[in-house]
Design a protein around this motif. Structure first.
Motif, short mmCIF file in Angstrom:
data_model
loop_
_atom_site.label_atom_id
_atom_site.label_comp_id
_atom_site.label_asym_id
_atom_site.label_seq_id
_atom_site.Cartn_x
_atom_site.Cartn_y
_atom_site.Cartn_z
N ASP A 87 0.81 -1.22 0.00
CA ASP A 87 0.00 0.00 0.00
C ASP A 87 0.84 1.26 0.00
O ASP A 87 0.42 2.29 -0.49
CB ASP A 87 -0.94 0.02 1.20
CG ASP A 87 -1.97 -1.11 1.12
OD1 ASP A 87 -2.29 -1.52 0.00
OD2 ASP A 87 -2.41 -1.56 2.18
N SER A 88 2.04 1.18 0.55
CA SER A 88 2.86 2.39 0.68
C SER A 88 3.50 2.82 -0.64
O SER A 88 3.98 3.93 -0.75
CB SER A 88 3.95 2.17 1.72
OG SER A 88 4.80 1.12 1.30
N LEU A 89 3.53 1.95 -1.64
CA LEU A 89 4.15 2.28 -2.92
C LEU A 89 3.12 2.47 -4.02
O LEU A 89 2.11 1.76 -4.05
CB LEU A 89 5.11 1.17 -3.36
CG LEU A 89 6.45 1.07 -2.69
CD1 LEU A 89 7.21 -0.13 -3.24
CD2 LEU A 89 7.28 2.31 -2.90
N ASN A 90 3.40 3.36 -4.91
CA ASN A 90 2.62 3.50 -6.13
C ASN A 90 2.80 2.23 -6.94
O ASN A 90 3.88 1.65 -6.98
CB ASN A 90 3.14 4.74 -6.87
CG ASN A 90 2.50 4.95 -8.21
OD1 ASN A 90 2.21 4.02 -8.95
ND2 ASN A 90 2.29 6.20 -8.52
N ILE A 91 1.75 1.78 -7.63
CA ILE A 91 1.83 0.53 -8.39
C ILE A 91 2.92 0.59 -9.45
O ILE A 91 3.66 -0.37 -9.67
CB ILE A 91 0.47 0.16 -9.03
CG1 ILE A 91 0.52 -1.22 -9.68
CG2 ILE A 91 0.05 1.18 -10.08
CD1 ILE A 91 0.61 -2.34 -8.74
N ARG A 92 3.10 1.74 -10.08
CA ARG A 92 4.15 1.87 -11.10
C ARG A 92 5.54 1.77 -10.48
O ARG A 92 6.43 1.15 -11.05
CB ARG A 92 3.98 3.16 -11.88
CG ARG A 92 2.76 3.15 -12.77
CD ARG A 92 2.61 4.45 -13.55
NE ARG A 92 1.36 4.50 -14.28
CZ ARG A 92 1.15 3.98 -15.47
NH1 ARG A 92 2.13 3.37 -16.10
NH2 ARG A 92 -0.02 4.07 -16.05
N ASP A 93 5.73 2.37 -9.32
CA ASP A 93 7.02 2.28 -8.64
C ASP A 93 7.33 0.85 -8.22
O ASP A 93 8.46 0.37 -8.35
CB ASP A 93 7.05 3.19 -7.41
CG ASP A 93 6.98 4.66 -7.77
OD1 ASP A 93 7.31 5.02 -8.92
OD2 ASP A 93 6.58 5.46 -6.90
N VAL A 118 18.25 0.20 -15.95
CA VAL A 118 17.46 1.32 -15.46
C VAL A 118 16.06 1.16 -16.06
O VAL A 118 15.90 1.09 -17.27
CB VAL A 118 18.06 2.68 -15.88
CG1 VAL A 118 17.17 3.83 -15.43
CG2 VAL A 118 19.47 2.84 -15.33
N VAL A 119 15.07 1.09 -15.20
CA VAL A 119 13.68 0.92 -15.62
C VAL A 119 12.91 2.18 -15.23
O VAL A 119 13.01 2.65 -14.10
CB VAL A 119 13.02 -0.31 -14.95
CG1 VAL A 119 11.58 -0.48 -15.41
CG2 VAL A 119 13.82 -1.57 -15.22
N ALA A 120 12.16 2.74 -16.18
CA ALA A 120 11.36 3.93 -15.92
C ALA A 120 9.94 3.70 -16.42
O ALA A 120 9.74 3.19 -17.52
CB ALA A 120 11.97 5.14 -16.61
N ALA A 121 8.98 4.09 -15.60
CA ALA A 121 7.58 3.99 -16.01
C ALA A 121 7.28 5.12 -16.97
O ALA A 121 7.68 6.26 -16.77
CB ALA A 121 6.67 4.09 -14.79
N ILE A 122 6.59 4.79 -18.05
CA ILE A 122 6.17 5.79 -19.03
C ILE A 122 4.81 6.31 -18.61
O ILE A 122 3.96 5.54 -18.14
CB ILE A 122 6.14 5.18 -20.45
CG1 ILE A 122 7.55 4.75 -20.84
CG2 ILE A 122 5.56 6.16 -21.45
CD1 ILE A 122 7.64 4.05 -22.18
N ALA A 123 4.61 7.59 -18.76
CA ALA A 123 3.36 8.22 -18.33
C ALA A 123 2.14 7.51 -18.90
O ALA A 123 2.16 7.04 -20.04
CB ALA A 123 3.35 9.69 -18.72
N GLU A 124 1.10 7.46 -18.11
CA GLU A 124 -0.14 6.79 -18.51
C GLU A 124 -0.76 7.47 -19.71
O GLU A 124 -0.84 8.69 -19.79
CB GLU A 124 -1.11 6.83 -17.33
CG GLU A 124 -2.38 6.08 -17.54
CD GLU A 124 -3.25 6.10 -16.30
OE1 GLU A 124 -4.47 6.19 -16.47
OE2 GLU A 124 -2.71 6.03 -15.19
N ASP A 125 -1.21 6.67 -20.66
CA ASP A 125 -1.89 7.17 -21.85
C ASP A 125 -3.38 7.27 -21.54
O ASP A 125 -4.01 6.29 -21.14
CB ASP A 125 -1.64 6.20 -23.01
CG ASP A 125 -2.20 6.69 -24.34
OD1 ASP A 125 -2.94 7.69 -24.36
OD2 ASP A 125 -1.88 6.06 -25.36
#
Length: 140
Positions: free
Chosen positions: A67-73, A94-101
């Motif tokens: 619960d403490s983390l964002n799902i993308r993180d 290095v992994v980066a989440a791409i902004a939600e479409d």
């Protein structure tokens, strides 16, 4: 006499290639295809489904995300750990989440940058992975 692998393929890929040698495949393209296929297999394996390697794959994020983390993180961390743990040919991931479409809110997309060793030199490898609405990872 032990020979050094040039293609960098998995054991099963090398056996298949020995049985049916390709007409003319470039070693670097072969390595990149092998890495892509391995990542697709690793990411699409359900965690706990492999008896010999119970940590293989990514946990179901619906039930495992703290619960403490964002799902993308949480997904960024899980993807990075899976890649580093099960694809030894690449490093410095290095992994980066791409902004939600806004048009595709259920798709999760991540950009990955890593270092790959090829013929005693290193190269940068960049690709995107996508978790579609059927919960399958696609390596692009």
């Amino acid at each position: 006499m032990i020979m050094e692998r040039e293609s960098g393929g998995s054991l099963f890929e090398r056996i298949r290639e020995a049985a049916n040698p390709p007409l003319r495949q470039r070693p670097k393209a072969s390595l990149l295809n092998s890495v892509r296929d391995t990542l697709r297999n690793v990411l699409n394996t359900r965690s706990g489904s492999c008896y010999g390697s119970p940590d293989l794959g990514i946990d179901d994020f619906n039930s495992q995300s703290p619960d403490s983390l964002n799902i993308r993180d949480w997904m960024v961390k899980a993807i990075r750990e899976s890649i580093l743990g099960y694809e030894p040919r690449i490093s410095d991931v290095v992994v980066a989440a791409i902004a939600e479409d806004a048009c595709l809110p259920l798709e999760l997309r991540f950009h990955i940058v890593a270092t790959i060793d090829f013929s005693s030199s290193q190269d940068v490898l960049e690709f995107d992975i996508l978790l579609d609405n059927h919960r399958h990872w696609k390596v692009e």
